[in-house]
Design an enzyme around this catalytic site. Sequence first.
Site, PDB file in Angstrom:
ATOM      1  N   GLY A  15       0.829  -1.199   0.000  1.00  0.00           N
ATOM      2  CA  GLY A  15       0.000   0.000   0.000  1.00  0.00           C
ATOM      3  C   GLY A  15       0.864   1.249   0.000  1.00  0.00           C
ATOM      4  N   ALA A  16       2.009   1.161  -0.672  1.00  0.00           N
ATOM      5  CA  ALA A  16       3.015   2.225  -0.624  1.00  0.00           C
ATOM      6  C   ALA A  16       2.579   3.512  -1.297  1.00  0.00           C
ATOM      7  CB  ALA A  16       4.314   1.729  -1.262  1.00  0.00           C
ATOM      8  N   ASP A  19      -2.561   6.826   1.183  1.00  0.00           N
ATOM      9  CA  ASP A  19      -2.553   8.022   2.023  1.00  0.00           C
ATOM     10  C   ASP A  19      -1.807   7.795   3.337  1.00  0.00           C
ATOM     11  OD1 ASP A  19      -3.515  10.763   2.473  1.00  0.00           O
ATOM     12  OD2 ASP A  19      -4.711   9.865   4.063  1.00  0.00           O
ATOM     13  N   ARG A  49      -0.254  -1.484  -6.612  1.00  0.00           N
ATOM     14  CA  ARG A  49      -0.688  -1.867  -7.967  1.00  0.00           C
ATOM     15  C   ARG A  49      -0.169  -0.920  -9.048  1.00  0.00           C
ATOM     16  NH1 ARG A  49      -4.625  -5.743  -8.487  1.00  0.00           N
ATOM     17  NH2 ARG A  49      -5.030  -4.974 -10.578  1.00  0.00           N
ATOM     18  N   VAL A  89      -1.648  -8.509  -5.205  1.00  0.00           N
ATOM     19  CA  VAL A  89      -1.584  -9.238  -3.930  1.00  0.00           C
ATOM     20  C   VAL A  89      -2.202 -10.628  -4.003  1.00  0.00           C
ATOM     21  CG1 VAL A  89      -1.538  -7.126  -2.544  1.00  0.00           C
ATOM     22  CG2 VAL A  89      -3.734  -8.205  -3.076  1.00  0.00           C
ATOM     23  N   ASP A 180      -2.427   0.110  17.046  1.00  0.00           N
ATOM     24  CA  ASP A 180      -3.435   1.063  17.487  1.00  0.00           C
ATOM     25  C   ASP A 180      -2.654   2.342  17.741  1.00  0.00           C
ATOM     26  OD1 ASP A 180      -5.134   2.741  18.942  1.00  0.00           O
ATOM     27  OD2 ASP A 180      -6.173   1.091  19.894  1.00  0.00           O
ATOM     28  N   HIS A 181      -2.757   3.310  16.822  1.00  0.00           N
ATOM     29  CA  HIS A 181      -1.837   4.453  16.900  1.00  0.00           C
ATOM     30  C   HIS A 181      -2.018   5.274  18.177  1.00  0.00           C
ATOM     31  CE1 HIS A 181      -5.324   6.560  15.020  1.00  0.00           C
ATOM     32  NE2 HIS A 181      -4.878   7.590  15.710  1.00  0.00           N
ATOM     33  N   HIS A 243      -9.389   2.235  20.248  1.00  0.00           N
ATOM     34  CA  HIS A 243      -8.737   3.331  20.961  1.00  0.00           C
ATOM     35  C   HIS A 243      -9.284   3.522  22.374  1.00  0.00           C
ATOM     36  CE1 HIS A 243      -7.153   4.006  17.090  1.00  0.00           C
ATOM     37  NE2 HIS A 243      -8.068   4.821  16.634  1.00  0.00           N
ATOM     38  N   LYS A 343     -18.023  12.488  15.946  1.00  0.00           N
ATOM     39  CA  LYS A 343     -17.622  13.412  14.884  1.00  0.00           C
ATOM     40  C   LYS A 343     -18.526  14.640  14.890  1.00  0.00           C
ATOM     41  CE  LYS A 343     -15.395  10.123  11.812  1.00  0.00           C
ATOM     42  NZ  LYS A 343     -14.081  10.765  11.984  1.00  0.00           N
TER      43      LYS A 343
END
Length: 500
Positions: A15-16, A19, A49, A89, A180-181, A243, A343
């Site tokens: 997925g380079a 985003d 891809r 993939v 989990d950032h 989170h 949100k």
Amino acid sequence: MIQSETPASLIMIFGATGDLAKRKLYPSLYHLFRKGKLAEHFAVVGVARRPWTNEVLREHVKDSVLSSIHDAEDIEKFISHFYYQSHDVTDSQSYIQLKDLANQLDQKYSLEGNRIFYLAMAPEFFGTIAEHLKIDGLTDTDGFHRLVIEKPFGHDLDSAIQLNKQIRNVFSENDIYRIDHYLGKEMVQNIEVIRFANAIFEPQWNNRFISNIQITSSEMLGVEERGGYYETSGALRDMFQNHMLQMVALLAMEPPIRLTPKEIRSEKVKVLSALRSIENEEIKDYFVRGQYGPGEDNGQQLLGYREEMNVNPDSNTATFVAGKLMIDNFRWAGVPFYIRTGKRMTEKSTKIIIQFKDVPMNLYYNSEKKLAPNLLVIHIQPEEGITLHLNAKQSGQTMETTPVKLNFANNDVAGLNTPEAYEKLLFDCLRGDATNFTHWDEVALSWNFVDKISNFWENKKAEFPNYPAGSMGPEAADQLLEKDGFSWWPVSNYDIDDCK
């Protein structure tokens, strides 16, 4: 085994061109490179891809870094370690070509067969990629092999179990790094230090002295272009299952016998196991859901969720969740943990507020002014730090009290910016430190808890929308606390003062 220095390694980013890689991974790797925390012997293979070349990827990485760091030094040296392969993939031939490239880079950079596979792409491909890595020989080296996976890990317990089976056929649990950032954020990692390194807090960190704990993670933005994804997740799966429950586990866990990944994760699992199970109609007494409708912010008209791109105009998806969690163990029995996330709220803020119980006898109480409660506020984002709310004597001839705040602002004292969460987590992964990554047992327990709520809600049509964009959520969220004699602390009133 956790290594004190970063070993040589090949990092493959699936997925380079996406985003996440552009906004987070490339700048984070560059920071590690500039700080000397990335071994001289490293290489990065970008996999996607698009029919790119090495040169195209390198320019893409350079643009990514320069967009966040305008005076990036040694950028040419950094990007010279990047390589690209166009990849399908699902096709073994692509993996065979990738294996050949990886073996060449092993020799060129003396990487000793150490490989990290970072899956920064759609989760439906996680299992497929893991299986191909084994079948097509990319894990056939003498070095370590680690798999890094972004959330979501499944969309419910059944899908998570199936995905875990696929991955565990290739990688051991110790080699799976579920990101989990939030666990990489400075002040989330500080929760353990605040608790276990301070004698003034740990003896009081229980139901004898704490009346309630509140965790708020609010966002000002709506779903924007992520409407298609959000329709299948909602606030419960997108934020609460990972989170928010991770922060609860850190706040409530027992002191580990030592600071190792195994012991820390074991204590977190015990917390998640002790969550009071709620089912069917009783969910209404513990949880509130919401969906934002049209609103206004400084004269600007804001769209309602159902008017957003790729959203069903009759959507039943929750963009807000508030809940009351009870942890049925000796330390926390009777103490509610209140959580809300949503949100299109008033402001962007993530804060933890620990409210201590009132003193047994208030000598300074009078009919005009109630003694303010003691609060410990942990500011996670956008500001980082701690505020302790105390009572002190007001200046003058009387014995009137006034609230005072003791502040520590991490972003003021420790430098311009604390390390990005992804930078820390990538560094941990390179060293083999899984402390701040999610163990399978944590994933399974959190899905088991959340599935009962999501299944109940999916079978009930909600009266949406029920809060205007730009507000702090539906009135029912306030009533959730009011029936217990509490109220949400307004996050805007507890910002860190300037303490330079």
